[in-house]
Each structure stands twice: as C-alpha cells, then as structure tokens.
Design a protein around this motif. Structure first.
Motif, mmCIF file in Angstrom:
data_model
loop_
_atom_site.group_PDB
_atom_site.id
_atom_site.type_symbol
_atom_site.label_atom_id
_atom_site.label_comp_id
_atom_site.label_asym_id
_atom_site.label_seq_id
_atom_site.Cartn_x
_atom_site.Cartn_y
_atom_site.Cartn_z
ATOM 1 N N ARG A 1 -3.517 5.196 -1.930
ATOM 2 C CA ARG A 1 -4.218 6.213 -1.137
ATOM 3 C C ARG A 1 -3.583 7.569 -1.405
ATOM 4 O O ARG A 1 -2.412 7.641 -1.759
ATOM 5 N N SER A 2 -4.331 8.634 -1.173
ATOM 6 C CA SER A 2 -3.751 9.976 -1.206
ATOM 7 C C SER A 2 -4.462 10.829 -0.166
ATOM 8 O O SER A 2 -5.626 10.587 0.168
ATOM 9 N N ALA A 3 -3.719 11.810 0.339
ATOM 10 C CA ALA A 3 -4.274 12.677 1.375
ATOM 11 C C ALA A 3 -3.472 13.976 1.417
ATOM 12 O O ALA A 3 -2.397 14.078 0.838
ATOM 13 N N SER B 1 -0.464 2.212 5.660
ATOM 14 C CA SER B 1 0.308 2.287 4.420
ATOM 15 C C SER B 1 1.727 1.763 4.629
ATOM 16 O O SER B 1 2.343 2.018 5.660
ATOM 17 N N SER C 1 0.846 -1.192 0.000
ATOM 18 C CA SER C 1 0.000 0.000 0.000
ATOM 19 C C SER C 1 0.880 1.239 0.000
ATOM 20 O O SER C 1 1.901 1.297 0.690
ATOM 21 N N GLN D 1 -12.285 11.895 -7.892
ATOM 22 C CA GLN D 1 -11.498 11.958 -6.662
ATOM 23 C C GLN D 1 -11.837 13.224 -5.863
ATOM 24 O O GLN D 1 -12.200 14.242 -6.437
ATOM 25 N N ASN E 1 -3.784 18.017 -1.441
ATOM 26 C CA ASN E 1 -4.333 16.781 -2.011
ATOM 27 C C ASN E 1 -5.240 17.097 -3.204
ATOM 28 O O ASN E 1 -6.280 16.501 -3.391
ATOM 29 N N THR F 1 -4.821 6.299 8.168
ATOM 30 C CA THR F 1 -4.437 6.153 6.764
ATOM 31 C C THR F 1 -2.945 5.925 6.641
ATOM 32 O O THR F 1 -2.492 5.041 5.918
ATOM 33 N N ALA G 1 -1.363 9.263 -7.375
ATOM 34 C CA ALA G 1 -2.256 8.140 -7.069
ATOM 35 C C ALA G 1 -2.894 7.610 -8.352
ATOM 36 O O ALA G 1 -2.987 6.391 -8.554
ATOM 37 N N GLU H 1 -2.407 -1.202 -3.321
ATOM 38 C CA GLU H 1 -3.455 -0.383 -2.707
ATOM 39 C C GLU H 1 -2.953 1.056 -2.707
ATOM 40 O O GLU H 1 -1.851 1.334 -2.220
ATOM 41 N N LEU I 1 0.791 5.555 0.128
ATOM 42 C CA LEU I 1 0.068 6.782 0.447
ATOM 43 C C LEU I 1 0.846 7.955 -0.126
ATOM 44 O O LEU I 1 2.029 8.132 0.181
#
Length: 133
Positions: free
Chosen positions: A36-38, A77, A6, A64, A14, A73, A22, A34, A8
């Motif tokens: 993710r973004s933030a 990751s 995973s 998104q 973001n 999160t 991502a 997997e 991130l």
C-alpha cells in the motif's frame, strides 16, 4: 504479522518516493506481500519524473493515483515506512516503523530522481529480506 505481510509506504504527497517504493516492492515480492502507499497531503497526480525513472527500469506506475493516508489503511498494515513526512505522519500503536531518509524527488531533475529510485530499491530489498520467513 499474518501469513502475507502488508507494508504501507507513506510520504507527504504520495506522488514520488512512496509510489516508487510500492512499485519496487510489488516488482520484487510479487504477490507474497500486500503493498500500500499513501500520503498525508496527497498530490493530484504521480510525479512525471518518477514515472520516467521507473519506466527506465521496466516498471510502469502510470496506473497509480496518490491516496490519502487513513486510519484503516495504517491499521491494516504490518509495517509502516515513512519517507520525509515528519510530524505529518501519525503514529499508530503496535506497528513496526521504519523511517527512510530520502531526497524528495519533487521538482528534481531526472538524474537526481534516478538516484532516489536506486536508493529506494536498496531500502526495499533490505525490507523484503526481513519480511520473508
């Protein structure tokens, strides 16, 4: 790292860099990673110029939404990639970190965002090669 790694991607809002990264990883890795973004201070919406730049290469990121970086999160990751958030990006012990120096696409013209998009693809391709067994 689990069977399915995973990743991130984190930037301040973001809305540009982390969303493009991502999207590239999802596009290149399929469901083998997997993604993710933030953001440390998420924007209200994705940068429309980033949306256009990604659309040009056949990737749609209109679905998104910028999300706030949370402990859960990050904890979930394996790899955390930061992009220009400096001290606003917290460090989570035991995680693999990469910090990518990329131009912030916010307020930039499309030709600059295209270059950022292409730089991100290069970084993501390199990252992906380290995630596969």
């Amino acid at each position: 790292m689990t069977d399915k790694p995973s990743v991130l991607f984190v930037c301040v809002h973001n809305a540009g860099r982390s969303q493009m990264a991502a999207a590239w990883l999802r596009h290149l890795a399929g469901d083998s990673v997997e993604v993710r973004s933030a953001g440390s201070a998420p924007a209200d919406r994705i940068n429309p110029t980033a949306v256009e730049a990604m659309r040009e290469v056949g990737i749609d990121i209109t679905d998104q939404t910028p999300a706030r970086l949370t402990w859960d999160t990050a904890e979930a990751s394996d790899v955390i990639v930061t992009m220009g958030c400096g001290d606003a990006c917290p460090v989570f012990p035991g995680k693999r970190y990469e910090d990518w120096k990329l131009t912030d696409p916010a307020g930039q013209p499309l030709d600059v965002v295209r270059q950022v998009r292409d730089d991100i693809k290069t970084h993501v391709t390199g990252l992906l090669s380290t995630l596969k067994p």
